[in-house]
Design an enzyme around this catalytic site. Structure first.
Site, PDB file in Angstrom:
ATOM      1  N   ASN A  46     -24.684 -49.039   3.121  1.00  0.00           N
ATOM      2  CA  ASN A  46     -24.501 -49.000   4.578  1.00  0.00           C
ATOM      3  C   ASN A  46     -25.293 -50.097   5.284  1.00  0.00           C
ATOM      4  O   ASN A  46     -25.415 -50.093   6.503  1.00  0.00           O
ATOM      5  CB  ASN A  46     -24.968 -47.658   5.137  1.00  0.00           C
ATOM      6  N   HIS A 132     -20.361 -35.728  11.206  1.00  0.00           N
ATOM      7  CA  HIS A 132     -21.314 -35.775  10.090  1.00  0.00           C
ATOM      8  C   HIS A 132     -21.978 -34.417   9.836  1.00  0.00           C
ATOM      9  O   HIS A 132     -22.198 -33.638  10.757  1.00  0.00           O
ATOM     10  CB  HIS A 132     -22.397 -36.807  10.446  1.00  0.00           C
ATOM     11  N   GLU A 174     -18.601 -38.831  16.785  1.00  0.00           N
ATOM     12  CA  GLU A 174     -19.252 -40.035  16.262  1.00  0.00           C
ATOM     13  C   GLU A 174     -18.586 -41.262  16.857  1.00  0.00           C
ATOM     14  O   GLU A 174     -17.435 -41.202  17.278  1.00  0.00           O
ATOM     15  CB  GLU A 174     -19.099 -40.090  14.733  1.00  0.00           C
ATOM     16  N   SER A 178     -18.017 -41.632   9.497  1.00  0.00           N
ATOM     17  CA  SER A 178     -18.681 -42.116   8.288  1.00  0.00           C
ATOM     18  C   SER A 178     -17.794 -42.098   7.055  1.00  0.00           C
ATOM     19  O   SER A 178     -17.983 -42.922   6.168  1.00  0.00           O
ATOM     20  CB  SER A 178     -19.960 -41.331   8.039  1.00  0.00           C
ATOM     21  N   ASP A 203     -22.866 -39.791  18.162  1.00  0.00           N
ATOM     22  CA  ASP A 203     -23.713 -40.268  17.070  1.00  0.00           C
ATOM     23  C   ASP A 203     -23.087 -41.579  16.593  1.00  0.00           C
ATOM     24  O   ASP A 203     -22.001 -41.583  16.027  1.00  0.00           O
ATOM     25  CB  ASP A 203     -23.721 -39.202  15.968  1.00  0.00           C
ATOM     26  N   HIS A 206     -22.867 -45.572  12.517  1.00  0.00           N
ATOM     27  CA  HIS A 206     -22.167 -46.673  11.840  1.00  0.00           C
ATOM     28  C   HIS A 206     -21.705 -47.774  12.784  1.00  0.00           C
ATOM     29  O   HIS A 206     -21.137 -48.758  12.349  1.00  0.00           O
ATOM     30  CB  HIS A 206     -20.967 -46.134  11.057  1.00  0.00           C
ATOM     31  N   LYS A 235     -28.640 -47.968   8.649  1.00  0.00           N
ATOM     32  CA  LYS A 235     -27.372 -48.638   8.356  1.00  0.00           C
ATOM     33  C   LYS A 235     -27.421 -50.069   8.879  1.00  0.00           C
ATOM     34  O   LYS A 235     -28.028 -50.910   8.238  1.00  0.00           O
ATOM     35  CB  LYS A 235     -26.241 -47.788   8.912  1.00  0.00           C
TER      36      LYS A 235
HETATM   37  C1  LIG Z   1     -26.037 -41.498   8.049  1.00  0.00           C
HETATM   38  C2  LIG Z   1     -25.712 -40.629   9.205  1.00  0.00           C
HETATM   39  C3  LIG Z   1     -26.664 -39.766   9.755  1.00  0.00           C
HETATM   40  C4  LIG Z   1     -27.991 -39.553   9.122  1.00  0.00           C
HETATM   41  O1  LIG Z   1     -28.847 -40.572   9.453  1.00  0.00           O
HETATM   42  P1  LIG Z   1     -30.153 -40.781   8.558  1.00  0.00           P
HETATM   43  O2  LIG Z   1     -30.989 -41.654   9.398  1.00  0.00           O
HETATM   44  O3  LIG Z   1     -29.678 -41.407   7.303  1.00  0.00           O
HETATM   45  O4  LIG Z   1     -30.742 -39.427   8.343  1.00  0.00           O
HETATM   46  C5  LIG Z   1     -26.337 -39.076  10.892  1.00  0.00           C
HETATM   47  N1  LIG Z   1     -25.108 -39.198  11.444  1.00  0.00           N
HETATM   48  C6  LIG Z   1     -24.175 -39.985  10.920  1.00  0.00           C
HETATM   49  C7  LIG Z   1     -22.843 -40.076  11.587  1.00  0.00           C
HETATM   50  C8  LIG Z   1     -24.429 -40.711   9.776  1.00  0.00           C
HETATM   51  O5  LIG Z   1     -23.492 -41.463   9.238  1.00  0.00           O
END
Ligand SMILES: *Cc1c(COP(=O)(O)O)cnc(C)c1O
Length: 384
Positions: A46, A132, A174, A178, A203, A206, A235
């Site tokens: 990522n 997620h 999101e 993901s 969120d 990505h 990421k």
């Molecule tokens: C990777 C991810 C997370 C978790 O983030 P970390 O910092 O790795 O704990 C949360 N939400 C989404 C959409 C993700 O892809």
């Protein structure tokens, strides 16, 4: 049933379904990884902009450690909130156009903290079905009612929000999904939320750093300002950690009630220094060049895919899944690619819906055009 029986039965069930997860210790990062003395081109990372190995960011972390030591020494509420944390929060808020940013040690923790601190039993969370695990888990553990809407289906979201609710409603989605790599229609989702006085939580794990002008992410690129924006740093930033972007009053509220902030050691200050340097790179011309290289790789990959026996998604992002279906066939395809020196990961249920096991291919700015061509050739050979 004893504890031991329960654990053994759960493991047996996973093994029988070809869903048993294992890890393998690897070395390296960026374009290649090493495992058992063999080098693989990494299509599972990522680290979309290739910043995890960036020399000035690595140096910033080292200099941060020289200056602040390696640990923060406590929760931010005690003595773990340093000038490095404060400067990073201010830069993030300024960059993304919010009054405040609050740092968390991970995106998972940020989502748990935010949802737990916000919702009560009279409230309702309405979440995209493909959100997620950290969002869905926090939502289902919360006392609020949880309703899921079909992926990106604004009409269904609207209908769910229309149902009477005693408390407040929170819409959860999101920026870039993901496991599918597609984007949410944030403008329409925000409009639906507003019609019902709901807040929108996006969120953008990505999208941040990777999409939009100066890397501001999905929301900025769609000209939307959600009430709550979660960004993560594992990421596009190439490091680790997360931040919640919000208003002054929400930030003050979270400082009172977000237990992951209050009862947990804050991130090492040296990490906050490295994150400031990653942010500098992301906002700079160099960041823009890296985004352009990544965009060219994505285009090259999609243009070269042609006829493959596996389904693809609408993804225009660095995440390019090949949906194979069965677990065993997906594992076999991953193995075939590994034999040709390409590291790919099979993603199986329950991470994705049953029957949609897939290879989650990710492209990064660290790849060379030849890597993309090699991947395409290997996929076409495997597809025959
Ligand atoms: C990777 C991810 C997370 C978790 O983030 P970390 O910092 O790795 O704990 C949360 N939400 C989404 C959409 C993700 O892809």
């Amino acid at each position: 049933m004893t504890w031991q029986h329960r654990i053994d039965a759960a493991l047996d069930e996973r093994r029988a379904a070809d869903a048993f997860r294992t890890r393998s210790a690897v070395k390296g990062g960026g374009r290649f990884l090493l495992r058992d003395q063999r080098q693989f081109c990494n299509f599972s990372s990522n680290d979309y902009l290739g910043l995890s190995q960036h020399p000035t960011i690595v140096r910033a972390w080292q200099q941060g450690a020289d200056r602040y030591g390696v640990g923060s020494g406590g929760s931010g509420h005690v003595t773990g909130y340093t000038t490095a944390h404060q400067a990073l929060e201010e830069q993030l808020a300024d960059w993304l156009g919010y009054s405040r940013a609050l740092l968390f040690i991970s995106g998972f923790a940020a989502n748990q903290a935010l949802i737990a601190a916000l919702v009560g039993k009279e409230d309702r969370i309405v979440a995209d079905r493909l959100s997620h695990a950290s969002l869905l888990e926090a939502s289902s553990l919360s006392p609020a009612q949880l309703r899921r809407f079909t992926h990106n289906d604004v009409k269904q979201l609207d209908a769910l929000l229309e149902k009477p609710c005693e408390g407040q409603q929170l819409v959860v989605t999101e920026g870039v999904f993901s496991m599918d790599g597609d984007s949410a229609p944030l403008g329409e989702l925000h409009a639906a939320a507003r019609r019902h006085d709901a807040w929108l939580l996006v969120d953008d794990a990505h999208g941040i750093g990777v999409l939009g002008e100066a890397g501001r992410g999905s929301a900025a690129s769609q000209d939307v300002k959600p009430e709550l924006l979660v960004v993560t740093f594992g990421k596009g930033f190439g490091i680790s950690g997360a931040a919640v972007l919000c208003s002054d009053s929400v930030a003050d509220y979270l400082l009172q009630f977000a237990r992951h902030l209050i009862y947990s050691t804050s991130m090492p200050p040296a990490q906050a220094v490295a994150l400031q340097e990653a942010l500098n790179v992301i906002r700079s011309d160099e960041g823009e060049q890296r985004r352009q290289i990544l965009a060219a790789h994505i285009q090259r990959f999609r243009a070269g895919v042609g006829e493959l026996p596996w389904q693809m998604t609408q993804s225009q992002s660095a995440i390019q899944p090949l949906i194979v279906g069965e677990n065993s066939r997906t594992l076999r395809l991953a193995q075939q690619l590994r034999e040709r020196g390409m590291w790919v990961t099979a993603i199986r249920p329950p991470t994705v819906p049953a029957g949609t096991a897939r290879l989650r291919l990710t492209l990064t700015a660290a790849h060379h055009a030849q890597d993309i061509d090699d991947l395409l050739e290997a996929l076409h050979d495997a597809g025959e």
